[in-house]
Design an enzyme around this catalytic site. Structure first.
Site, PDB file in Angstrom:
ATOM      1  N   CYS A  11     -36.996  -9.502  -7.545  1.00 18.18           N
ATOM      2  CA  CYS A  11     -37.513  -9.230  -6.489  1.00 18.18           C
ATOM      3  C   CYS A  11     -37.257  -8.824  -5.117  1.00 18.18           C
ATOM      4  O   CYS A  11     -36.423  -9.515  -4.427  1.00 18.18           O
ATOM      5  CB  CYS A  11     -38.249 -11.031  -6.326  1.00 18.18           C
ATOM      6  SG  CYS A  11     -39.261 -10.998  -5.199  1.00 18.18           S
ATOM      7  N   CYS A  24     -38.424 -11.134  -2.088  1.00 12.27           N
ATOM      8  CA  CYS A  24     -38.278 -11.829  -1.853  1.00 12.27           C
ATOM      9  C   CYS A  24     -36.200 -11.975  -1.677  1.00 12.27           C
ATOM     10  O   CYS A  24     -35.814 -12.590  -0.495  1.00 12.27           O
ATOM     11  CB  CYS A  24     -37.705 -12.964  -3.434  1.00 12.27           C
ATOM     12  SG  CYS A  24     -38.823 -12.781  -3.985  1.00 12.27           S
ATOM     13  N   ASP A  25     -35.268 -10.874  -1.839  1.00 17.30           N
ATOM     14  CA  ASP A  25     -33.812 -10.947  -1.864  1.00 17.30           C
ATOM     15  C   ASP A  25     -33.354 -10.210  -1.147  1.00 17.30           C
ATOM     16  O   ASP A  25     -32.533  -9.992  -0.589  1.00 17.30           O
ATOM     17  CB  ASP A  25     -33.264 -11.163  -3.624  1.00 17.30           C
ATOM     18  CG  ASP A  25     -33.299 -12.476  -3.614  1.00 17.30           C
ATOM     19  OD1 ASP A  25     -33.949 -13.367  -2.830  1.00 17.30           O
ATOM     20  OD2 ASP A  25     -33.426 -12.006  -5.705  1.00 17.30           O
TER      21      ASP A  25
HETATM   22  C1  LIG Z   1     -35.205 -14.704  -8.240  1.00 19.14           C
HETATM   23  C2  LIG Z   1     -35.622 -15.410  -7.747  1.00 19.14           C
HETATM   24  C3  LIG Z   1     -36.052 -15.192  -6.176  1.00 19.14           C
HETATM   25  C4  LIG Z   1     -37.021 -15.443  -5.691  1.00 19.14           C
HETATM   26  N1  LIG Z   1     -36.846 -15.920  -4.336  1.00 19.14           N
HETATM   27  C5  LIG Z   1     -38.300 -15.919  -3.701  1.00 19.14           C
HETATM   28  C6  LIG Z   1     -38.159 -15.976  -1.852  1.00 19.14           C
HETATM   29  O1  LIG Z   1     -37.281 -16.093  -1.438  1.00 19.14           O
HETATM   30  N2  LIG Z   1     -39.249 -15.738  -1.090  1.00 19.14           N
HETATM   31  C7  LIG Z   1     -40.385 -16.284  -2.605  1.00 19.14           C
HETATM   32  O2  LIG Z   1     -41.325 -16.399  -1.256  1.00 19.14           O
HETATM   33  N3  LIG Z   1     -40.746 -16.449  -3.323  1.00 19.14           N
HETATM   34  C8  LIG Z   1     -39.570 -15.754  -4.192  1.00 19.14           C
HETATM   35  N4  LIG Z   1     -39.694 -15.762  -5.682  1.00 19.14           N
HETATM   36  C9  LIG Z   1     -40.165 -15.456  -6.316  1.00 19.14           C
HETATM   37  C10 LIG Z   1     -41.363 -17.688  -6.474  1.00 19.14           C
HETATM   38  O3  LIG Z   1     -40.481 -17.469  -6.797  1.00 19.14           O
HETATM   39  C11 LIG Z   1     -42.549 -17.234  -7.164  1.00 19.14           C
HETATM   40  O4  LIG Z   1     -43.701 -15.894  -6.517  1.00 19.14           O
HETATM   41  C12 LIG Z   1     -43.216 -18.864  -7.394  1.00 19.14           C
HETATM   42  O5  LIG Z   1     -41.758 -19.712  -8.238  1.00 19.14           O
HETATM   43  C13 LIG Z   1     -44.087 -18.951  -8.153  1.00 19.14           C
HETATM   44  O6  LIG Z   1     -44.493 -20.062  -8.500  1.00 19.14           O
HETATM   45  P1  LIG Z   1     -45.506 -20.426  -9.998  1.00 19.14           P
HETATM   46  O7  LIG Z   1     -45.552 -21.894  -9.578  1.00 19.14           O
HETATM   47  O8  LIG Z   1     -47.058 -20.154  -9.792  1.00 19.14           O
HETATM   48  O9  LIG Z   1     -45.075 -20.315 -11.049  1.00 19.14           O
HETATM   49  P2  LIG Z   1     -43.605 -20.010 -11.861  1.00 19.14           P
HETATM   50  O10 LIG Z   1     -42.494 -21.082  -9.977  1.00 19.14           O
HETATM   51  O11 LIG Z   1     -43.011 -19.588 -12.232  1.00 19.14           O
HETATM   52  O12 LIG Z   1     -43.697 -21.924 -12.319  1.00 19.14           O
HETATM   53  C14 LIG Z   1     -43.925 -22.130 -13.736  1.00 19.14           C
HETATM   54  C15 LIG Z   1     -44.053 -23.538 -13.991  1.00 19.14           C
HETATM   55  O13 LIG Z   1     -45.215 -23.493 -15.368  1.00 19.14           O
HETATM   56  C16 LIG Z   1     -44.213 -24.043 -16.379  1.00 19.14           C
HETATM   57  N5  LIG Z   1     -44.779 -23.025 -17.682  1.00 19.14           N
HETATM   58  C17 LIG Z   1     -44.322 -22.345 -18.822  1.00 19.14           C
HETATM   59  N6  LIG Z   1     -45.539 -22.152 -19.690  1.00 19.14           N
HETATM   60  C18 LIG Z   1     -45.222 -23.416 -19.635  1.00 19.14           C
HETATM   61  C19 LIG Z   1     -46.257 -24.270 -20.595  1.00 19.14           C
HETATM   62  N7  LIG Z   1     -46.692 -23.650 -21.758  1.00 19.14           N
HETATM   63  N8  LIG Z   1     -46.309 -25.816 -20.286  1.00 19.14           N
HETATM   64  C20 LIG Z   1     -46.254 -26.404 -18.963  1.00 19.14           C
HETATM   65  N9  LIG Z   1     -45.225 -26.066 -18.306  1.00 19.14           N
HETATM   66  C21 LIG Z   1     -45.053 -24.615 -18.500  1.00 19.14           C
HETATM   67  C22 LIG Z   1     -42.632 -23.335 -16.312  1.00 19.14           C
HETATM   68  O14 LIG Z   1     -41.740 -24.209 -16.765  1.00 19.14           O
HETATM   69  C23 LIG Z   1     -42.612 -23.519 -14.310  1.00 19.14           C
HETATM   70  O15 LIG Z   1     -42.087 -25.389 -14.586  1.00 19.14           O
HETATM   71  C24 LIG Z   1     -38.598 -15.386  -6.360  1.00 19.14           C
HETATM   72  C25 LIG Z   1     -38.471 -15.075  -7.871  1.00 19.14           C
HETATM   73  C26 LIG Z   1     -37.353 -15.163  -8.759  1.00 19.14           C
HETATM   74  C27 LIG Z   1     -37.250 -15.030 -10.071  1.00 19.14           C
END
Ligand SMILES: Cc1cc2nc3c(=O)[nH]c(=O)nc-3n(C[C@H](O)[C@H](O)[C@H](O)COP(=O)(O)OP(=O)(O)OC[C@H]3O[C@@H](n4cnc5c(N)ncnc54)[C@H](O)[C@@H]3O)c2cc1C
Length: 322
Positions: free
Chosen positions: A144, A147-148
Site C-alpha cells: 500500500c 499507507c507507507d
Molecule cells: C501493511 C499494511 C499497512 C497499512 N497501512 C495503512 C495506513 O497506514 N493507513 C491506512 O489508512 N490504511 C492502511 N492500510 C490499509 C488498512 O489496513 C485497511 O484499509 C483496513 O484495515 C480495512 O479495514 P477492514 O475492517 O475493512 O478490514 P480488515 O482490516 O482487513 O479486517 C478484516 C477482518 O475480518 C476478519 N475476517 C475475514 N474473514 C472472516 C470470516 N470468515 N469470519 C470471521 N472474520 C473474518 C479478519 O480476521 C479481520 O479481523 C494498511 C494495510 C496493510 C496491509
C-alpha cells in the site's frame, strides 16, 4: 419477522447484531451498535485487529499527530467498543445461511443466529509468493503506497512497483513524490491499466517501466531489509538486479467474501455491492470496509463505513420493532 414467513430456524439465544470482522470497519460498527445498546457480537476471524494490526506506523489516521502503532490502534478500538458492551469471539465464519431470518452463521462449528448482520471481512492483497517477499514484509516490502510511501526509509530511494493495472500505476505515480526513481515491473509489454492511467504513468519522468519481467527474488534477507530485486525477463530469460529501498506489490486484492457468493450481490472480483448506504440485497445484512471498497481501502474510510453500517443496522431494527 422472518422474510419468507417461515418459523425461526433455531430456538435459543438470538443476537441482535453480529459483526463479521475485527478490523477498523468491524470495531467501529461494534462501537456504534454497542452505544445503541445492541450488545454486538464481533467474530474476529483469524486476524483480530485486521490488516492494520500487522503494520507498525500509521501516520494518516486522524488524531495521532505523531503516528500510532497499528496494533496499538486496533487494541484501542476494541477496548473502546468493549467499554460499551461489544463482545469479541475468536471464531471464523465458514458458512452463512442468509436465505431467511434469522440469519444463521456457522463459526468454528458453532451455530450463531442473528437478526442483523454486518459484513466487515476486509480484503487481502495478492502476494507474489516468494519466500523473500514474506521474510521482508514490513521491512521494505509493502502492499500500500498510500499507507507507507511517505515513510522516511522510502524517501529519495529507488523504489519498485510490481504490477501493470490501475492500482500499480496509481501507486507508481504516488511514489514519484518520495522516491528518486520508480521502476514499474510488469509481466507484459503493455500496461493493463486504463489508457489514461497508463499514459500518465509512462509519461512521468521518474517512472521507468521494466517490461516482460517478473521479480524472482527480493534482496536482501540476510541484511533483513530491502536492498534490491532480482528481475527476470520472461522473453529472454536474462536476469538483472535492480537496487532499490522498497518494493510495492500492486497485483490486486481478494475480498474475503467467498462464503457469501450466490447470496450477496458482488462484482466479478468479489467486492460486495451495496444498494443504499451500506444495505445489501438481503434486508438486514449490511456491509462495511474494504470488502465493499475497491477504490479507497484506508483505515479511516473503513472506520467511516463501519459507523454507517451500524447506524443503518440500528435503524433497520428500530423500524422492524415499531
Ligand atoms: C501493511 C499494511 C499497512 C497499512 N497501512 C495503512 C495506513 O497506514 N493507513 C491506512 O489508512 N490504511 C492502511 N492500510 C490499509 C488498512 O489496513 C485497511 O484499509 C483496513 O484495515 C480495512 O479495514 P477492514 O475492517 O475493512 O478490514 P480488515 O482490516 O482487513 O479486517 C478484516 C477482518 O475480518 C476478519 N475476517 C475475514 N474473514 C472472516 C470470516 N470468515 N469470519 C470471521 N472474520 C473474518 C479478519 O480476521 C479481520 O479481523 C494498511 C494495510 C496493510 C496491509
Amino acid at each position: 419477522m422472518p422474510r419468507s414467513g417461515s418459523e425461526p430456524k433455531l430456538r435459543g439465544h438470538m443476537e441482535k447484531v453480529v459483526i463479521i470482522g475485527a478490523g477498523c470497519a468491524g470495531w467501529t460498527a461494534a462501537l456504534y451498535t454497542a452505544r445503541a445498546n445492541l450488545k454486538p457480537l464481533v467474530l474476529t476471524g483469524k486476524h483480530p485487529g485486521g490488516l492494520l494490526a500487522t503494520t507498525t506506523v500509521v501516520e494518516n489516521y486522524p488524531g495521532f499527530p505523531e503516528g500510532v502503532d497499528g496494533f496499538e490502534l486496533m487494541k484501542r478500538m476494541q477496548k473502546q467498543a468493549e467499554r460499551f458492551g461489544a463482545r469479541a469471539k475468536f471464531a471464523t465464519v465458514e458458512i452463512a445461511d442468509l436465505s431467511s431470518e434469522p440469519f444463521l452463521l456457522t463459526a468454528d462449528g458453532e451455530t450463531i443466529q442473528c437478526e442483523t448482520l454486518i459484513i466487515a471481512s476486509g480484503a487481502g492483497h495478492k502476494h507474489l509468493g516468494l519466500p523473500s517477499e514474506h521474510l521482508l514484509e514490513n521491512k521494505g516490502v509493502t502492499y500500500c503506497a498510500t499507507c507507507d510511501g511517505a515513510l522516511p526509509h522510502f524517501r529519495n530511494q529507488p523504489l519498485v512497483v510490481v504490477g501493470g493495472g490501475d492500482s500499480a500505476c496509481e501507486e507508481a505515480m504516488y511514489l514519484t513524490r518520495f522516491g528518486s526513481v520508480v521502476y514499474l515491473v510488469h509481466r507484459r509489454d503493455t500496461l493493463r491499466a486504463s489508457k489514461i492511467m497508463a499514459e500518465r504513468a509512462l509519461a512521468h519522468a521518474k517512472i521507468k517501466p521494466i517490461w516482460d519481467s517478473a521479480v524472482t527474488e527480493i534482496l536482501d534477507v540476510k541484511q533483513d531489509k530491502v536492498t534490491g530485486v532480482r528481475v527476470k525477463n520472461l522473453k529472454t530469460e536474462a536476469e538483472q538486479i535492480i537496487p532499490c529501498g522498497g518494493v510495492f506489490v500492486a497485483i490486486g486484492h481478494v475480498p474475503n467474501t467467498q462464503i457469501f457468493r450466490g447470496m450477496i450481490d458482488m462484482d466479478e472480483i468479489g467486492y460486495i455491492i451495496p444498494r443504499r448506504g451500506t444495505a445489501t440485497n438481503v434486508p438486514g445484512v449490511f456491509v462495511a470496509g474494504d470488502c465493499a471498497d475497491r477504490v479507497y481501502r484506508q483505515a479511516v474510510t473503513a472506520a467511516g463505513l463501519g459507523c454507517a453500517a451500524a447506524i443503518d443496522a440500528e435503524r433497520y431494527l428500530a423500524a422492524r420493532n415499531e
